[in-house]
Write a protein that holds these residues in place. Sequence first.
Motif, PDB file in Angstrom:
ATOM      1  N   ALA A  50       1.099   5.512   1.083  1.00  0.00           N
ATOM      2  CA  ALA A  50       0.496   6.603   1.852  1.00  0.00           C
ATOM      3  C   ALA A  50       1.181   7.908   1.463  1.00  0.00           C
ATOM      4  O   ALA A  50       2.382   7.934   1.172  1.00  0.00           O
ATOM      5  CB  ALA A  50       0.635   6.358   3.343  1.00  0.00           C
ATOM      6  N   THR A 102      -4.968   5.515  -3.036  1.00  0.00           N
ATOM      7  CA  THR A 102      -5.156   4.466  -4.040  1.00  0.00           C
ATOM      8  C   THR A 102      -4.141   4.630  -5.162  1.00  0.00           C
ATOM      9  O   THR A 102      -3.409   5.620  -5.229  1.00  0.00           O
ATOM     10  CB  THR A 102      -6.556   4.542  -4.661  1.00  0.00           C
ATOM     11  N   ASP A 128       0.975  10.585   5.366  1.00  0.00           N
ATOM     12  CA  ASP A 128       0.481   9.657   6.398  1.00  0.00           C
ATOM     13  C   ASP A 128      -0.966   9.215   6.214  1.00  0.00           C
ATOM     14  O   ASP A 128      -1.598   8.737   7.157  1.00  0.00           O
ATOM     15  CB  ASP A 128       0.652  10.254   7.810  1.00  0.00           C
ATOM     16  N   GLU A 129      -1.511   9.372   5.016  1.00  0.00           N
ATOM     17  CA  GLU A 129      -2.855   8.862   4.737  1.00  0.00           C
ATOM     18  C   GLU A 129      -2.769   7.870   3.584  1.00  0.00           C
ATOM     19  O   GLU A 129      -2.104   8.135   2.578  1.00  0.00           O
ATOM     20  CB  GLU A 129      -3.813  10.001   4.342  1.00  0.00           C
ATOM     21  N   MET A 130      -3.461   6.728   3.739  1.00  0.00           N
ATOM     22  CA  MET A 130      -3.458   5.739   2.669  1.00  0.00           C
ATOM     23  C   MET A 130      -4.074   6.324   1.392  1.00  0.00           C
ATOM     24  O   MET A 130      -5.072   7.051   1.458  1.00  0.00           O
ATOM     25  CB  MET A 130      -4.275   4.506   3.082  1.00  0.00           C
ATOM     26  N   LEU A 159       5.008   7.132   1.479  1.00  0.00           N
ATOM     27  CA  LEU A 159       5.387   5.950   2.253  1.00  0.00           C
ATOM     28  C   LEU A 159       5.009   4.701   1.467  1.00  0.00           C
ATOM     29  O   LEU A 159       3.886   4.610   0.959  1.00  0.00           O
ATOM     30  CB  LEU A 159       4.653   5.933   3.596  1.00  0.00           C
ATOM     31  N   ARG A 185       0.865  -1.176   0.000  1.00  0.00           N
ATOM     32  CA  ARG A 185       0.000   0.000   0.000  1.00  0.00           C
ATOM     33  C   ARG A 185       0.905   1.231   0.000  1.00  0.00           C
ATOM     34  O   ARG A 185       2.077   1.151   0.360  1.00  0.00           O
ATOM     35  CB  ARG A 185      -0.888   0.012   1.240  1.00  0.00           C
TER      36      ARG A 185
END
Lengths: 77, 167
Positions: free
Chosen positions: A50, A57, A53-55, A69, A48
């Motif tokens: 990010a 798509t 610090d937010e996932m 990340l 995945r």
Amino acid sequence: MKIQVFAILKDFFKKEFEFKTSVHTIADLRVALALINPEATAVLKLCRFAVQDEMVTDHYPLTGNEHVLVIPPSSGG
Amino acid sequence: MFWLFHLAAEGNMDFITKKQIDLVALLQKSHCPTAGAVVLFSGEVRNHNIGKAVKHLEYEAHAGMATKMIAEILLAARNRWNLSIAYAQHRIGKVKVTESAVVVITASVHRGEAYASNRYIIDRIKHEVPIWKCEHFTDGSKEWGGNCNCHTETGDPNKHLYEFKVL
């Protein structure tokens, strides 16, 4: 953009590095990272990503200024 | 009763910790007048895996994201099962055989909710939260935890039991 990797990906990439190749989306970045180190391809397919610090798509658009990340499959517990 | 934890009020809110997890101390703080059932799960380091002797485990996490995600998972569990207590703590760094790597505590009116919510919380932590395990074996080799085990349930390494929250 700044790339930060974790866990098994540190066997393939530096923990943090500047990525200067132009990519437009997370999907592009996933492919570009695999080209840098083909041995990481299988893991990268399962990762995945990010941003700030937010996932996000695979369709998430990148401008080149992000802190991205790269998050391998979780294995806590 | 403040649901997330009276534990929090005592300065014990770290969901990710480098310190050894003190199960007895946590359990001691997990009694609540509204709860008839308390469940404590401790995930502990065993001395063998995949036919090899384990020396110790090393855990790594993105602490900021992990903390936020664990809080969201606990909140979801609390709302779903109306829990009196929902708490989890995961250790990072070197963890020795028999030590606790992760603890989940739930308390509810009856045991069914405490058991179910506890299982829900630990499963989501294992599958979703950015925490990684590296096994160090006595023969000097090491192995990253790699994939979660969702594929054993879903039959597809790209399909997980829980959908990840994305933007």
